[in-house]
Design a protein around this motif. Structure first.
Motif, PDB file in Angstrom:
ATOM      1  N   THR A 134      20.784 -39.234  76.539  1.00 47.30           N
ATOM      2  CA  THR A 134      20.287 -39.366  75.268  1.00 47.30           C
ATOM      3  C   THR A 134      21.402 -39.911  74.317  1.00 47.30           C
ATOM      4  OG1 THR A 134      19.011 -37.443  75.542  1.00 47.30           O
ATOM      5  CG2 THR A 134      19.286 -37.972  73.129  1.00 47.30           C
ATOM      6  N   THR A 135      20.988 -41.049  73.535  1.00 46.67           N
ATOM      7  CA  THR A 135      21.947 -41.560  72.724  1.00 46.67           C
ATOM      8  C   THR A 135      21.666 -41.213  71.358  1.00 46.67           C
ATOM      9  OG1 THR A 135      20.525 -43.549  72.552  1.00 46.67           O
ATOM     10  CG2 THR A 135      22.481 -43.529  74.069  1.00 46.67           C
ATOM     11  N   THR A 136      22.798 -40.720  70.632  1.00 46.63           N
ATOM     12  CA  THR A 136      22.458 -40.168  69.070  1.00 46.63           C
ATOM     13  C   THR A 136      22.830 -41.272  68.215  1.00 46.63           C
ATOM     14  OG1 THR A 136      22.789 -37.812  69.959  1.00 46.63           O
ATOM     15  CG2 THR A 136      22.904 -38.296  67.369  1.00 46.63           C
ATOM     16  N   LYS A 137      22.120 -41.511  67.177  1.00 43.22           N
ATOM     17  CA  LYS A 137      22.597 -42.777  66.437  1.00 43.22           C
ATOM     18  C   LYS A 137      23.085 -42.227  65.289  1.00 43.22           C
ATOM     19  CE  LYS A 137      20.869 -46.913  64.281  1.00 43.22           C
ATOM     20  NZ  LYS A 137      19.708 -47.885  64.620  1.00 43.22           N
ATOM     21  N   ILE A 138      24.263 -42.441  64.796  1.00 43.78           N
ATOM     22  CA  ILE A 138      25.119 -42.058  63.611  1.00 43.78           C
ATOM     23  C   ILE A 138      24.604 -42.926  62.413  1.00 43.78           C
ATOM     24  CG2 ILE A 138      27.175 -41.831  62.664  1.00 43.78           C
ATOM     25  CD1 ILE A 138      28.359 -41.375  65.432  1.00 43.78           C
ATOM     26  N   LYS A 139      24.334 -42.168  61.375  1.00 41.28           N
ATOM     27  CA  LYS A 139      23.987 -42.688  60.206  1.00 41.28           C
ATOM     28  C   LYS A 139      25.006 -42.921  59.438  1.00 41.28           C
ATOM     29  CE  LYS A 139      19.310 -40.661  59.574  1.00 41.28           C
ATOM     30  NZ  LYS A 139      18.617 -39.894  58.640  1.00 41.28           N
ATOM     31  N   LYS A 140      25.378 -44.473  59.287  1.00 47.19           N
ATOM     32  CA  LYS A 140      26.574 -44.718  58.549  1.00 47.19           C
ATOM     33  C   LYS A 140      26.194 -45.481  57.180  1.00 47.19           C
ATOM     34  CE  LYS A 140      29.611 -45.763  62.427  1.00 47.19           C
ATOM     35  NZ  LYS A 140      30.448 -46.737  62.933  1.00 47.19           N
ATOM     36  N   ARG A 141      26.726 -44.804  55.907  1.00 46.92           N
ATOM     37  CA  ARG A 141      26.625 -45.331  54.652  1.00 46.92           C
ATOM     38  C   ARG A 141      27.576 -45.897  53.849  1.00 46.92           C
ATOM     39  NH1 ARG A 141      23.238 -40.845  55.455  1.00 46.92           N
ATOM     40  NH2 ARG A 141      21.314 -40.903  55.063  1.00 46.92           N
ATOM     41  N   PHE A 142      27.477 -46.961  53.175  1.00 54.51           N
ATOM     42  CA  PHE A 142      28.493 -47.688  52.406  1.00 54.51           C
ATOM     43  C   PHE A 142      28.825 -46.788  51.142  1.00 54.51           C
ATOM     44  CE2 PHE A 142      27.705 -51.408  55.027  1.00 54.51           C
ATOM     45  CZ  PHE A 142      29.077 -51.937  55.075  1.00 54.51           C
ATOM     46  N   LYS A 170      29.489 -38.781  59.251  1.00 53.66           N
ATOM     47  CA  LYS A 170      29.601 -37.676  60.152  1.00 53.66           C
ATOM     48  C   LYS A 170      29.846 -37.902  61.898  1.00 53.66           C
ATOM     49  CE  LYS A 170      29.366 -33.527  57.364  1.00 53.66           C
ATOM     50  NZ  LYS A 170      29.410 -32.075  57.264  1.00 53.66           N
ATOM     51  N   GLU A 171      30.781 -37.426  62.367  1.00 50.61           N
ATOM     52  CA  GLU A 171      31.144 -37.804  63.522  1.00 50.61           C
ATOM     53  C   GLU A 171      31.583 -36.337  64.233  1.00 50.61           C
ATOM     54  OE1 GLU A 171      33.144 -41.248  66.190  1.00 50.61           O
ATOM     55  OE2 GLU A 171      34.433 -40.177  64.941  1.00 50.61           O
ATOM     56  N   HIS A 172      30.576 -35.641  65.144  1.00 50.36           N
ATOM     57  CA  HIS A 172      30.745 -34.468  65.778  1.00 50.36           C
ATOM     58  C   HIS A 172      31.074 -33.321  64.854  1.00 50.36           C
ATOM     59  CE1 HIS A 172      31.072 -36.617  69.585  1.00 50.36           C
ATOM     60  NE2 HIS A 172      32.014 -37.324  68.910  1.00 50.36           N
ATOM     61  N   TYR A 221      41.609 -48.959  59.152  1.00 48.76           N
ATOM     62  CA  TYR A 221      41.699 -47.733  58.297  1.00 48.76           C
ATOM     63  C   TYR A 221      40.418 -46.809  58.734  1.00 48.76           C
ATOM     64  CZ  TYR A 221      41.581 -44.139  54.572  1.00 48.76           C
ATOM     65  OH  TYR A 221      41.608 -42.850  54.168  1.00 48.76           O
ATOM     66  N   ARG A 222      40.814 -45.346  58.896  1.00 49.48           N
ATOM     67  CA  ARG A 222      39.928 -44.440  59.309  1.00 49.48           C
ATOM     68  C   ARG A 222      40.566 -43.114  59.147  1.00 49.48           C
ATOM     69  NH1 ARG A 222      35.702 -44.276  63.781  1.00 49.48           N
ATOM     70  NH2 ARG A 222      35.578 -41.826  64.197  1.00 49.48           N
ATOM     71  N   GLU A 223      39.894 -42.366  58.150  1.00 48.10           N
ATOM     72  CA  GLU A 223      40.232 -40.550  57.944  1.00 48.10           C
ATOM     73  C   GLU A 223      39.089 -39.900  58.246  1.00 48.10           C
ATOM     74  OE1 GLU A 223      41.974 -38.406  53.978  1.00 48.10           O
ATOM     75  OE2 GLU A 223      41.724 -40.683  54.066  1.00 48.10           O
ATOM     76  N   GLN A 224      39.510 -38.622  58.688  1.00 48.05           N
ATOM     77  CA  GLN A 224      38.383 -37.735  59.072  1.00 48.05           C
ATOM     78  C   GLN A 224      38.836 -36.562  58.308  1.00 48.05           C
ATOM     79  OE1 GLN A 224      38.829 -37.686  63.362  1.00 48.05           O
ATOM     80  NE2 GLN A 224      36.808 -38.713  63.255  1.00 48.05           N
ATOM     81  N   GLN A 225      37.997 -35.794  57.820  1.00 46.83           N
ATOM     82  CA  GLN A 225      38.046 -34.540  57.257  1.00 46.83           C
ATOM     83  C   GLN A 225      37.199 -33.274  57.569  1.00 46.83           C
ATOM     84  OE1 GLN A 225      39.322 -34.606  52.751  1.00 46.83           O
ATOM     85  NE2 GLN A 225      38.214 -36.891  53.026  1.00 46.83           N
ATOM     86  N   THR A 226      37.386 -32.147  57.779  1.00 49.28           N
ATOM     87  CA  THR A 226      36.486 -31.148  58.065  1.00 49.28           C
ATOM     88  C   THR A 226      35.866 -30.804  56.691  1.00 49.28           C
ATOM     89  OG1 THR A 226      38.053 -29.295  57.710  1.00 49.28           O
ATOM     90  CG2 THR A 226      37.754 -30.352  59.940  1.00 49.28           C
ATOM     91  N   ASP A 227      34.788 -30.002  56.694  1.00 46.89           N
ATOM     92  CA  ASP A 227      34.063 -29.707  55.567  1.00 46.89           C
ATOM     93  C   ASP A 227      34.850 -28.738  54.648  1.00 46.89           C
ATOM     94  OD1 ASP A 227      31.664 -30.981  55.921  1.00 46.89           O
ATOM     95  OD2 ASP A 227      30.698 -29.155  56.929  1.00 46.89           O
TER      96      ASP A 227
END
Length: 67
Positions: free
Chosen positions: A2-10, A29-31, A43-49
């Motif tokens: 099963t592949t999950t498509k990630i919704k990316k928004r500008f 949101k990734e994982h 450039y890439r930055e990740q933050q938890t809620d």
């Protein structure tokens, strides 16, 4: 498999903090981790809620949770 498509928004009007390109930032949101990424550079930055809530200032009207 099963592949999950990630919704990316500008993010309209956002500027990349690394290369300065305007309107090149994607938010998704990734994982379960909020991620921003530039389409022009690496450039890439990740933050938890929790980190997002800590950085928020002012009154929150509502939280948008996309499906």
């Amino acid at each position: 498999m099963t592949t999950t498509k990630i919704k990316k928004r500008f993010v309209a009007g956002a500027k990349c903090p690394k290369c300065g390109a305007k309107d090149s930032i994607l938010l998704f949101k990734e994982h379960g981790i909020e991620t921003v990424e530039c389409t022009e550079c690496d450039y890439r930055e990740q933050q938890t809620d929790e980190k997002v809530a800590e950085k928020a200032t002012g009154a929150v009207i509502g939280v948008f949770k996309p499906d």
